[in-house]
Write a protein that holds these residues in place. Sequence first.
Motif, mmCIF file in Angstrom:
data_model
loop_
_atom_site.group_PDB
_atom_site.id
_atom_site.type_symbol
_atom_site.label_atom_id
_atom_site.label_comp_id
_atom_site.label_asym_id
_atom_site.label_seq_id
_atom_site.Cartn_x
_atom_site.Cartn_y
_atom_site.Cartn_z
ATOM 1 N N LEU A 185 110.313 88.840 20.606
ATOM 2 C CA LEU A 185 111.266 87.762 20.880
ATOM 3 C C LEU A 185 112.263 87.629 19.731
ATOM 4 O O LEU A 185 111.871 87.385 18.581
ATOM 5 C CB LEU A 185 110.515 86.448 21.077
ATOM 6 N N PHE A 186 113.547 87.744 20.028
ATOM 7 C CA PHE A 186 114.607 87.764 19.009
ATOM 8 C C PHE A 186 115.424 86.473 19.027
ATOM 9 O O PHE A 186 115.846 86.003 20.084
ATOM 10 C CB PHE A 186 115.582 88.912 19.294
ATOM 11 N N THR A 187 115.676 85.924 17.836
ATOM 12 C CA THR A 187 116.670 84.871 17.638
ATOM 13 C C THR A 187 117.456 85.222 16.376
ATOM 14 O O THR A 187 116.863 85.502 15.334
ATOM 15 C CB THR A 187 116.015 83.487 17.468
ATOM 16 N N TYR A 188 118.778 85.226 16.473
ATOM 17 C CA TYR A 188 119.621 85.615 15.339
ATOM 18 C C TYR A 188 120.246 84.397 14.671
ATOM 19 O O TYR A 188 120.599 83.421 15.336
ATOM 20 C CB TYR A 188 120.767 86.520 15.803
ATOM 21 N N GLY A 189 120.432 84.505 13.364
ATOM 22 C CA GLY A 189 121.176 83.497 12.634
ATOM 23 C C GLY A 189 122.668 83.745 12.761
ATOM 24 O O GLY A 189 123.119 84.823 13.166
ATOM 25 N N GLN A 190 123.470 82.735 12.391
ATOM 26 C CA GLN A 190 124.926 82.854 12.458
ATOM 27 C C GLN A 190 125.442 83.945 11.523
ATOM 28 O O GLN A 190 126.492 84.549 11.760
ATOM 29 C CB GLN A 190 125.577 81.517 12.082
ATOM 30 N N SER A 191 124.706 84.195 10.451
ATOM 31 C CA SER A 191 125.156 85.170 9.452
ATOM 32 C C SER A 191 124.872 86.613 9.853
ATOM 33 O O SER A 191 125.319 87.543 9.181
ATOM 34 C CB SER A 191 124.430 84.889 8.124
ATOM 35 N N MET A 192 124.143 86.809 10.936
ATOM 36 C CA MET A 192 123.672 88.144 11.312
ATOM 37 C C MET A 192 124.827 89.035 11.761
ATOM 38 O O MET A 192 125.567 88.701 12.693
ATOM 39 C CB MET A 192 122.657 88.009 12.442
ATOM 40 N N GLY A 193 124.973 90.179 11.100
ATOM 41 C CA GLY A 193 126.034 91.118 11.445
ATOM 42 C C GLY A 193 125.601 92.087 12.535
ATOM 43 O O GLY A 193 124.415 92.264 12.810
ATOM 44 N N LYS A 194 126.582 92.739 13.151
ATOM 45 C CA LYS A 194 126.314 93.650 14.268
ATOM 46 C C LYS A 194 125.447 94.831 13.846
ATOM 47 O O LYS A 194 124.574 95.276 14.601
ATOM 48 C CB LYS A 194 127.629 94.160 14.856
ATOM 49 N N ASP A 195 125.655 95.346 12.640
ATOM 50 C CA ASP A 195 124.890 96.519 12.205
ATOM 51 C C ASP A 195 123.398 96.227 12.169
ATOM 52 O O ASP A 195 122.591 97.030 12.662
ATOM 53 C CB ASP A 195 125.370 96.980 10.828
ATOM 54 N N TYR A 196 123.026 95.090 11.582
ATOM 55 C CA TYR A 196 121.611 94.734 11.531
ATOM 56 C C TYR A 196 121.076 94.369 12.915
ATOM 57 O O TYR A 196 119.929 94.661 13.254
ATOM 58 C CB TYR A 196 121.371 93.581 10.556
ATOM 59 N N LYS A 197 121.885 93.693 13.726
ATOM 60 C CA LYS A 197 121.460 93.386 15.100
ATOM 61 C C LYS A 197 121.105 94.669 15.844
ATOM 62 O O LYS A 197 120.050 94.773 16.471
ATOM 63 C CB LYS A 197 122.573 92.649 15.855
ATOM 64 N N ASP A 198 122.020 95.628 15.779
ATOM 65 C CA ASP A 198 121.799 96.895 16.479
ATOM 66 C C ASP A 198 120.592 97.631 15.914
ATOM 67 O O ASP A 198 119.780 98.200 16.666
ATOM 68 C CB ASP A 198 123.034 97.788 16.379
ATOM 69 N N TYR A 199 120.463 97.629 14.594
ATOM 70 C CA TYR A 199 119.351 98.348 13.966
ATOM 71 C C TYR A 199 118.001 97.751 14.381
ATOM 72 O O TYR A 199 117.088 98.482 14.785
ATOM 73 C CB TYR A 199 119.484 98.319 12.444
ATOM 74 N N LEU A 200 117.869 96.428 14.284
ATOM 75 C CA LEU A 200 116.597 95.789 14.610
ATOM 76 C C LEU A 200 116.260 95.945 16.091
ATOM 77 O O LEU A 200 115.093 96.134 16.452
ATOM 78 C CB LEU A 200 116.635 94.308 14.223
ATOM 79 N N TRP A 201 117.286 95.868 16.923
ATOM 80 C CA TRP A 201 117.050 96.031 18.371
ATOM 81 C C TRP A 201 116.529 97.442 18.667
ATOM 82 O O TRP A 201 115.572 97.626 19.413
ATOM 83 C CB TRP A 201 118.344 95.765 19.130
#
Length: 272
Positions: free
Chosen positions: A129-145
């Motif tokens: 289950l994923f929840t992102y913070g406002q500071s989360m950049g696309k690179d880390y989002k894509d990597y973690l996903w």
Amino acid sequence: MKIGFIGTGNMGTILIDAFVESHAVPPENITITNRTIKKALTIQERYNDINVKHSGEEVAKESDVIFICVKPLEIRPLLTKLLPNLNKEQCIVSITSPVSVEQLESVVPCQIARIIPSITNQALAGVSLFTYGQSMGKDYKDYLWRLFSQLSTPIEIENNVTRVASDIVSCGPAFFSYLLQRFIDAAVSETEISHEQATSLASEMMIGMGKLLEKQIFTLPTLQEKVCVKGGVTGEGIKVLEGELGEIFHLLFHKTHDKYYEDISEVDDQFK
């Protein structure tokens, strides 16, 4: 990408095992620590190339992504200790539900995600289950996903369903293991079947049922319809379940949410 783990309890260890066994992360790219360092060293015995450090600060210095796998009330003090070693190019991932991404962002300069895993991830299955913070950049989002896609089905959720989603995904295996054990115990008590045979039959039934759902051969309602022949034995059993289960799952969610809000209140006091 260098991955750090602070805390190698049950869920931390499950994630480390899943990352290595799925080949999602090479062991040499993982650095771990634990308050009882022997637990971290035990993991290193399985994966010789994993790096073990004696403090969270050392892990933070060497990691791009830092998984915080400690109890909710330990997170705020831990972040305070780590703060001199953190920067905005790093990503912190918390795996506990009562601490929000907003609270984490209020303390550290890092990019923030909350990812709630499940014990099923150890079998490279189930949901995260994923929840992102406002500071989360696309690179880390894509990597973690991509990372969690190798050991689970990632699903992004909103804060307002965090607890119930966790109940289903993370607590669900324990709840339904308990129900299955009661099912087995009753079979042994009421008939001449052995405990060993009943356990084997029930376990294989669950595995087969999971595969039917995984392959989308049946939905839960259609599965019941196919097995429950009108006027048959299954139908009589369903009648018992309908009469006896009552509000049991409603009460279950009430209890888990009561505990969740209690935990949130204690965490809020710390972050204030």
